[in-house]
Design a protein around this motif. Structure first.
Motif, mmCIF file in Angstrom:
data_model
loop_
_atom_site.group_PDB
_atom_site.id
_atom_site.type_symbol
_atom_site.label_atom_id
_atom_site.label_comp_id
_atom_site.label_asym_id
_atom_site.label_seq_id
_atom_site.Cartn_x
_atom_site.Cartn_y
_atom_site.Cartn_z
ATOM 1 N N GLU A 38 0.826 -1.205 0.000
ATOM 2 C CA GLU A 38 0.000 0.000 0.000
ATOM 3 C C GLU A 38 0.863 1.260 0.000
ATOM 4 O O GLU A 38 0.472 2.299 -0.525
ATOM 5 C CB GLU A 38 -0.952 -0.007 1.197
ATOM 6 N N THR B 106 0.696 4.030 -2.865
ATOM 7 C CA THR B 106 0.448 5.442 -2.548
ATOM 8 C C THR B 106 1.452 6.345 -3.255
ATOM 9 O O THR B 106 1.096 7.398 -3.797
ATOM 10 C CB THR B 106 0.520 5.655 -1.025
ATOM 11 N N ARG C 242 0.721 6.386 -7.042
ATOM 12 C CA ARG C 242 -0.468 7.176 -7.384
ATOM 13 C C ARG C 242 -0.165 8.671 -7.340
ATOM 14 O O ARG C 242 -0.733 9.452 -8.100
ATOM 15 C CB ARG C 242 -1.621 6.848 -6.427
ATOM 16 N N LYS C 243 0.733 9.057 -6.447
ATOM 17 C CA LYS C 243 1.060 10.479 -6.310
ATOM 18 C C LYS C 243 2.570 10.612 -6.114
ATOM 19 O O LYS C 243 3.049 10.766 -4.996
ATOM 20 C CB LYS C 243 0.293 11.095 -5.134
ATOM 21 N N ASN D 149 4.797 13.761 -0.966
ATOM 22 C CA ASN D 149 4.278 12.437 -0.627
ATOM 23 C C ASN D 149 5.400 11.515 -0.164
ATOM 24 O O ASN D 149 5.247 10.744 0.794
ATOM 25 C CB ASN D 149 3.553 11.825 -1.824
ATOM 26 N N GLN E 252 5.710 9.816 3.551
ATOM 27 C CA GLN E 252 5.886 8.385 3.768
ATOM 28 C C GLN E 252 7.078 8.120 4.691
ATOM 29 O O GLN E 252 7.031 7.249 5.564
ATOM 30 C CB GLN E 252 6.076 7.656 2.432
ATOM 31 N N GLN F 110 -5.207 2.157 0.050
ATOM 32 C CA GLN F 110 -4.490 3.390 0.376
ATOM 33 C C GLN F 110 -3.720 3.226 1.673
ATOM 34 O O GLN F 110 -4.242 2.705 2.649
ATOM 35 C CB GLN F 110 -5.477 4.557 0.511
ATOM 36 N N GLY F 111 -2.462 3.656 1.691
ATOM 37 C CA GLY F 111 -1.675 3.598 2.911
ATOM 38 C C GLY F 111 -2.017 4.741 3.856
ATOM 39 O O GLY F 111 -2.577 5.760 3.457
ATOM 40 N N ASP F 112 -1.672 4.565 5.121
ATOM 41 C CA ASP F 112 -1.932 5.584 6.139
ATOM 42 C C ASP F 112 -0.779 6.576 6.159
ATOM 43 O O ASP F 112 0.341 6.219 6.499
ATOM 44 C CB ASP F 112 -2.096 4.917 7.500
ATOM 45 N N THR F 113 -1.045 7.820 5.771
ATOM 46 C CA THR F 113 0.005 8.848 5.759
ATOM 47 C C THR F 113 -0.414 10.071 6.573
ATOM 48 O O THR F 113 -0.065 11.194 6.249
ATOM 49 C CB THR F 113 0.335 9.281 4.317
#
Length: 448
Positions: free
Chosen positions: A57, A61, A64-65, A70, A74, A130-133
């Motif tokens: 994930e 993420t 995707r961006k 971003n 991360q 989606q990962g938790d950011t």
């Protein structure tokens, strides 16, 4: 948790992506995937220096961006890590190429990548959850500061400087100098280089016993105390940071200088009176380019005729067009949101023009770019060496943000995208001689 089949699919997609990157980039680092396996990114890559990815994930993420912000988010949240040594050393390793791409720019390497192939391989990861950011440390207001009615100078300053005095003490010198040091050799200790900086500022200002000396944005009071102790001036300083103010007042009391130095928690725009010499060290980056006329006019109003101003600040390179210069780059977006809200960097030519338009005569402009590259490198190394203490004070997320910030800024100064200048000018209120020395000899004599 992912089931075995989907996780295998994600791992194979990741391996194909990084194998293609390795064929093109020939980097000297590896990627460690979430199952513990490594993909080398070049012929001479080492597993010691590697990027660790927490899960599919996270990679999804980023794909995707794929922005700098971003990537740093991360890193700050612990979803990716850079291993093998200090972050600033890791970045140097990342920048060094293998024989196949030695001397090839990053932009050219990106152009060589097969974007269609990468997109096809990335599809499974793009569909991963989606990962938790979530990031807690960021400025919540208007961080660009370009809307003048929305500028909150005190909030901007306190967001950065009121983090913790103890935190800054982990990596600054004993005088708490949070501005560029002045090195007489590249092997000099930071503490000595900061003393050289303080002496150089005082000599450029030609401080004399009894001079009324104003320090705009006085920080933790180091320059004020140095000027009073070594040049016998009467000092006054202002800051908008509560923690800096408290520290400076206590330092002045402890050194027995309260009869020679006063400090206020006050906006410089509210000041009145007349001074012989004014220092603005690392201050005008916070002003906003649209406010330069008001800023330099205010300093001029506080300075006696032929009084000396030293303006010390970070700048950027000039661009071919105003649009290019005004564009908020990814690196600058990160700085505004997470480090220095409200800040804005000018190019030195425009700054000098504004100073002259506000009745200053410019006498000396000195570039300290490489000095700041080394200063910020040393700060980064010193802070990372005291990671456990830093995390206790500000948390893992903020610690990681600051390491990324200091490392990135150091390379920006090293490469030249950031510059820094000390400009010496006098208030030129009437015609006639400037009263400044004919040569620069006084700058390199020992301080009295």
């Amino acid at each position: 948790m992912h089931n075995q089949a989907s996780d295998s699919k994600y791992l194979e997609a990741a391996r194909r992506i990084f194998t293609h990157v390795a064929e093109t980039a020939d980097a000297r680092i590896s990627v460690r995937l979430w199952d513990g396996s490594f993909v080398r990114l070049g012929d001479n890559a080492t597993e010691q220096w590697h990027i660790a990815i927490k899960g599919p994930e996270v990679l999804g993420t980023i794909l995707r961006k794929p922005t700098l912000e971003n990537l740093i988010r991360q890193y700050a949240s612990g979803n990716i890590d850079f291993n093998g040594g200090p972050l600033i050393d890791f970045y140097e390793m990342l920048r060094s190429r293998g024989p196949r791409t030695q001397g090839v720019s990053s932009s050219r390497i990106k152009k060589r990548l097969n974007k269609w192939y990468l997109f096809k391989q990335a599809l499974p990861l793009l569909l991963a959850r989606q990962g938790d950011t979530a990031i807690t440390h960021q400025f919540r207001g208007n961080d660009s500061g370009r809307v003048q009615s929305a500028r909150d100078e005190k909030s901007f300053i306190q967001f950065h400087y009121d983090l913790s005095n103890e935190f800054y003490q982990l990596f600054l010198d004993p005088e708490m100098q949070y501005s560029c040091a002045y090195f007489t050799s590249w092997t000099e200790e930071l503490e000595q280089a900061q003393q050289h900086k303080l002496d150089m500022i005082c000599r450029k200002l030609r401080l004399q016993p009894g001079d009324r000396f104003l320090d705009i944005g006085c920080g933790w009071g180091g320059l004020l105390c140095h000027a009073v102790q070594h040049f016998d001036v009467v000092g006054h300083g202002v800051t908008l940071s509560q923690k800096q103010y408290d520290f400076a007042v206590e330092k002045i009391r402890r050194l027995g200088l309260a009869n020679r130095i006063t400090v206020e928690l006050r906006d410089y725009r509210e000041l009145s009176g007349e001074y012989d010499k004014i220092a603005s060290i690392g201050m005008y980056e916070h002003i906003g380019i649209a406010n330069y006329t008001a800023y330099f006019n205010k300093l001029s109003s506080l300075l006696r005729d032929r009084g000396i101003l030293l303006n010390h600040g970070i700048t950027r390179r000039a661009k071919h067009s105003k649009w290019q210069f005004a564009r908020i780059t990814p690196g600058r977006r990160f700085i505004l949101k997470y480090i220095f809200p409200g800040s804005e960097l000018d190019h030195i030519g425009h700054t000098l023009a504004k100073m002259e338009a506000c009745d200053f005569e410019v006498h000396d402009v000195e570039a300290w770019r490489e000095h700041y590259a080394l200063t910020t490198r040393l700060w980064c190394q010193r802070l990372e060496a005291r990671k456990e203490e830093a995390v206790r004070l500000v948390g893992e997320e903020r610690f990681r943000m600051w390491i990324a910030y200091l490392a990135g800024v150091s390379f920006a100064f090293q490469d030249g995208s950031l510059r820094i200048f000390q400009t010496v000018a006098t208030k030129h209120d009437r015609k006639g001689p400037s009263t400044m020395p004919l040569t620069r000899e006084h700058l390199y004599l020992s301080a009295p």
